[in-house]
Write a protein that holds these residues in place. Structure first.
Motif, PDB file in Angstrom:
ATOM      1  N   ASP A 218       0.830  -1.219   0.000  1.00  0.00           N
ATOM      2  CA  ASP A 218       0.000   0.000   0.000  1.00  0.00           C
ATOM      3  C   ASP A 218       0.857   1.259   0.000  1.00  0.00           C
ATOM      4  O   ASP A 218       0.319   2.371   0.029  1.00  0.00           O
ATOM      5  N   THR A 219       2.160   1.088  -0.018  1.00  0.00           N
ATOM      6  CA  THR A 219       3.056   2.251  -0.003  1.00  0.00           C
ATOM      7  C   THR A 219       2.941   3.006  -1.321  1.00  0.00           C
ATOM      8  O   THR A 219       2.951   2.414  -2.406  1.00  0.00           O
ATOM      9  N   GLU A 220       2.843   4.317  -1.214  1.00  0.00           N
ATOM     10  CA  GLU A 220       2.725   5.150  -2.413  1.00  0.00           C
ATOM     11  C   GLU A 220       4.083   5.258  -3.116  1.00  0.00           C
ATOM     12  O   GLU A 220       5.097   5.556  -2.483  1.00  0.00           O
ATOM     13  N   ILE A 221       4.065   4.995  -4.414  1.00  0.00           N
ATOM     14  CA  ILE A 221       5.276   5.078  -5.238  1.00  0.00           C
ATOM     15  C   ILE A 221       5.157   6.300  -6.139  1.00  0.00           C
ATOM     16  O   ILE A 221       4.137   6.493  -6.814  1.00  0.00           O
ATOM     17  N   LYS A 222       6.184   7.128  -6.133  1.00  0.00           N
ATOM     18  CA  LYS A 222       6.159   8.365  -6.914  1.00  0.00           C
ATOM     19  C   LYS A 222       7.187   8.308  -8.054  1.00  0.00           C
ATOM     20  O   LYS A 222       8.144   7.539  -8.014  1.00  0.00           O
ATOM     21  N   LYS A 223       6.930   9.150  -9.019  1.00  0.00           N
ATOM     22  CA  LYS A 223       7.873   9.286 -10.129  1.00  0.00           C
ATOM     23  C   LYS A 223       9.220   9.813  -9.593  1.00  0.00           C
ATOM     24  O   LYS A 223       9.260  10.770  -8.837  1.00  0.00           O
ATOM     25  N   GLY A 224      10.296   9.170  -9.992  1.00  0.00           N
ATOM     26  CA  GLY A 224      11.626   9.578  -9.544  1.00  0.00           C
ATOM     27  C   GLY A 224      12.178   8.744  -8.419  1.00  0.00           C
ATOM     28  O   GLY A 224      13.364   8.896  -8.063  1.00  0.00           O
ATOM     29  N   ASP A 225      11.358   7.852  -7.838  1.00  0.00           N
ATOM     30  CA  ASP A 225      11.868   6.970  -6.776  1.00  0.00           C
ATOM     31  C   ASP A 225      12.935   6.048  -7.360  1.00  0.00           C
ATOM     32  O   ASP A 225      12.787   5.500  -8.457  1.00  0.00           O
ATOM     33  N   GLY A 226      14.002   5.844  -6.596  1.00  0.00           N
ATOM     34  CA  GLY A 226      15.110   5.030  -7.071  1.00  0.00           C
ATOM     35  C   GLY A 226      14.842   3.544  -6.959  1.00  0.00           C
ATOM     36  O   GLY A 226      14.133   3.086  -6.068  1.00  0.00           O
ATOM     37  N   VAL A 227      15.440   2.783  -7.884  1.00  0.00           N
ATOM     38  CA  VAL A 227      15.271   1.328  -7.912  1.00  0.00           C
ATOM     39  C   VAL A 227      16.647   0.690  -7.903  1.00  0.00           C
ATOM     40  O   VAL A 227      17.529   1.059  -8.697  1.00  0.00           O
ATOM     41  N   THR A 228      16.837  -0.282  -7.006  1.00  0.00           N
ATOM     42  CA  THR A 228      18.106  -1.009  -6.895  1.00  0.00           C
ATOM     43  C   THR A 228      17.823  -2.500  -6.753  1.00  0.00           C
ATOM     44  O   THR A 228      16.663  -2.910  -6.548  1.00  0.00           O
ATOM     45  N   THR A 229      18.874  -3.306  -6.834  1.00  0.00           N
ATOM     46  CA  THR A 229      18.707  -4.730  -6.559  1.00  0.00           C
ATOM     47  C   THR A 229      18.461  -4.918  -5.068  1.00  0.00           C
ATOM     48  O   THR A 229      19.010  -4.206  -4.232  1.00  0.00           O
ATOM     49  N   SER A 230      17.604  -5.912  -4.756  1.00  0.00           N
ATOM     50  CA  SER A 230      17.240  -6.133  -3.355  1.00  0.00           C
ATOM     51  C   SER A 230      18.190  -7.076  -2.642  1.00  0.00           C
ATOM     52  O   SER A 230      18.278  -7.070  -1.416  1.00  0.00           O
ATOM     53  N   GLY A 231      18.895  -7.929  -3.404  1.00  0.00           N
ATOM     54  CA  GLY A 231      19.775  -8.921  -2.788  1.00  0.00           C
ATOM     55  C   GLY A 231      19.051 -10.139  -2.293  1.00  0.00           C
ATOM     56  O   GLY A 231      19.673 -11.065  -1.753  1.00  0.00           O
ATOM     57  N   LEU A 232      17.719 -10.195  -2.468  1.00  0.00           N
ATOM     58  CA  LEU A 232      16.930 -11.319  -1.951  1.00  0.00           C
ATOM     59  C   LEU A 232      16.960 -12.523  -2.882  1.00  0.00           C
ATOM     60  O   LEU A 232      16.562 -13.615  -2.485  1.00  0.00           O
ATOM     61  N   GLY A 233      17.409 -12.334  -4.099  1.00  0.00           N
ATOM     62  CA  GLY A 233      17.425 -13.452  -5.038  1.00  0.00           C
ATOM     63  C   GLY A 233      18.552 -14.427  -4.776  1.00  0.00           C
ATOM     64  O   GLY A 233      18.571 -15.523  -5.354  1.00  0.00           O
ATOM     65  N   GLY A 234      19.508 -14.040  -3.948  1.00  0.00           N
ATOM     66  CA  GLY A 234      20.609 -14.925  -3.626  1.00  0.00           C
ATOM     67  C   GLY A 234      21.694 -14.952  -4.681  1.00  0.00           C
ATOM     68  O   GLY A 234      22.645 -15.714  -4.561  1.00  0.00           O
ATOM     69  N   ILE A 235      21.540 -14.137  -5.721  1.00  0.00           N
ATOM     70  CA  ILE A 235      22.531 -14.120  -6.811  1.00  0.00           C
ATOM     71  C   ILE A 235      23.196 -12.759  -6.907  1.00  0.00           C
ATOM     72  O   ILE A 235      24.415 -12.649  -6.861  1.00  0.00           O
ATOM     73  N   PHE A 236      22.378 -11.709  -7.024  1.00  0.00           N
ATOM     74  CA  PHE A 236      22.910 -10.362  -7.187  1.00  0.00           C
ATOM     75  C   PHE A 236      23.198  -9.724  -5.837  1.00  0.00           C
ATOM     76  O   PHE A 236      22.472  -9.956  -4.863  1.00  0.00           O
ATOM     77  N   PRO A 237      24.237  -8.904  -5.751  1.00  0.00           N
ATOM     78  CA  PRO A 237      24.466  -8.135  -4.521  1.00  0.00           C
ATOM     79  C   PRO A 237      23.341  -7.122  -4.310  1.00  0.00           C
ATOM     80  O   PRO A 237      22.657  -6.714  -5.247  1.00  0.00           O
ATOM     81  N   LYS A 238      23.185  -6.704  -3.102  1.00  0.00           N
ATOM     82  CA  LYS A 238      22.181  -5.701  -2.785  1.00  0.00           C
ATOM     83  C   LYS A 238      22.711  -4.306  -3.100  1.00  0.00           C
ATOM     84  O   LYS A 238      23.882  -4.011  -2.887  1.00  0.00           O
TER      85      LYS A 238
END
Length: 295
Positions: A218-238
């Motif tokens: 339910d968190t509001e997402i706005k234009k310009g919010d940054g996106v990064t890898t979460s690290g939860l996939g176990g493959i990519f660094p966070k």
């Protein structure tokens, strides 16, 4: 008889010498009028000179012009060669400046990251086919350099994909811009209130944006919010940068949300990349056994 002829020749020689001396003295005499033989000779000489002087000038001028033309041609060739060398040098300088700028950006990214979180392997793109421009690239590092399948690949600006396959000396990278729904990456959007998790699982060719399926929030997402890898996939660094949100809308079924992400990296111009992996923490089994026994 012979004596008479000899005396006669001697007399003629003396008379000739006397006449010659007289003529020389007469010619050096000032304020005198020219004799008709002198006038005849002078006029004849002047006429001959006037007749042959102008053509001689034309001929001499022609050869001089030809010589100047040849000299000008040689000078033009030298100048043209120097100009070509200058242009090549200028192009080389521009290329080196651009490459230097990209390397500096990569260095800044590496300095900003916590190097204890992951290792990086720098590589260069050496093959990119036009018919697979948005799908695959090949880099000049492979297994012998430590590259493995599914490792994250990024430029100085952000994540571009992951290693699809690798050989001893080269590797193939699948780009995030590839229209492949199986190319999923666990990501998070950083908002003012909380982090929103989701999966990067597509690319919109019209918007030139990544499609991120939002896990219910339910968190509001706005234009310009940054996106990064979460690290939860176990493959990519966070924390590897992916891009920023440009818009959010419901999916086709209205059950979840799709966030469209403008990539931080330039997918069109890719030359130097970094292959990264997270150093997963390890636990010594012997240490664990000793701790359990003490408890």
């Amino acid at each position: 008889m012979p004596q008479f002829l000899l005396n006669k020749r001697l007399i003629l020689l003396l008379v000739g010498v006397i006449l010659l001396v007289a003529l020389i003295g007469f010619s050096f005499k000032k304020d005198r009028n020219l004799s008709w033989p002198e006038e005849f000779i002078q006029d004849t000489t002047g006429l001959v000179q006037s007749v042959f002087h102008r053509p001689a000038q034309y001929v001499a001028g022609f050869f001089e012009n030809v010589n100047d033309l040849l000299t000008t041609y040689e000078e033009n060739e030298i100048l043209r060669s120097q100009l070509n060398s200058y242009m090549q040098l200028e192009e080389r300088i521009q290329h080196l400046e651009l490459e230097n700028k990209k390397l500096k950006e990569e260095l800044n990214i590496m300095n900003e990251k916590d190097l204890s979180d992951f290792e990086s392997i720098r590589a260069t793109v050496y093959v990119r086919n036009p018919d697979q421009w948005n799908d695959l690239i090949k880099i000049n590092k492979g297994k012998i350099h430590g590259v493995e399948k599914d490792m994250a690949v990024m430029t100085a600006k952000g994540l571009i994909g992951k290693v699809k396959s690798t050989s001893q000396f080269t590797s193939t990278v699948q780009l995030l811009s590839a229209p492949n729904r199986e190319n999923r990456i666990s990501a998070l959007i950083t908002t003012e209130k909380a982090a929103v998790f989701g999966l990067i699982e597509g690319f919109d060719t019209e918007l030139k944006a990544l499609e991120m399926k939002i896990i219910e929030s339910d968190t509001e997402i706005k234009k310009g919010d940054g996106v990064t890898t979460s690290g939860l996939g176990g493959i990519f660094p966070k924390g590897l940068p992916i891009g920023e949100v440009i818009k959010v809308e419901p999916d086709a079924y209205g059950l979840s949300k799709i966030a469209y992400i403008k990539p931080a990296a330039d997918f069109y111009n890719i030359e130097h990349v970094m292959v990264v992996k997270r150093d997963m923490p390890t636990v010594d089994i012997n240490d664990t056994t000793e701790e359990e026994e003490e408890e």
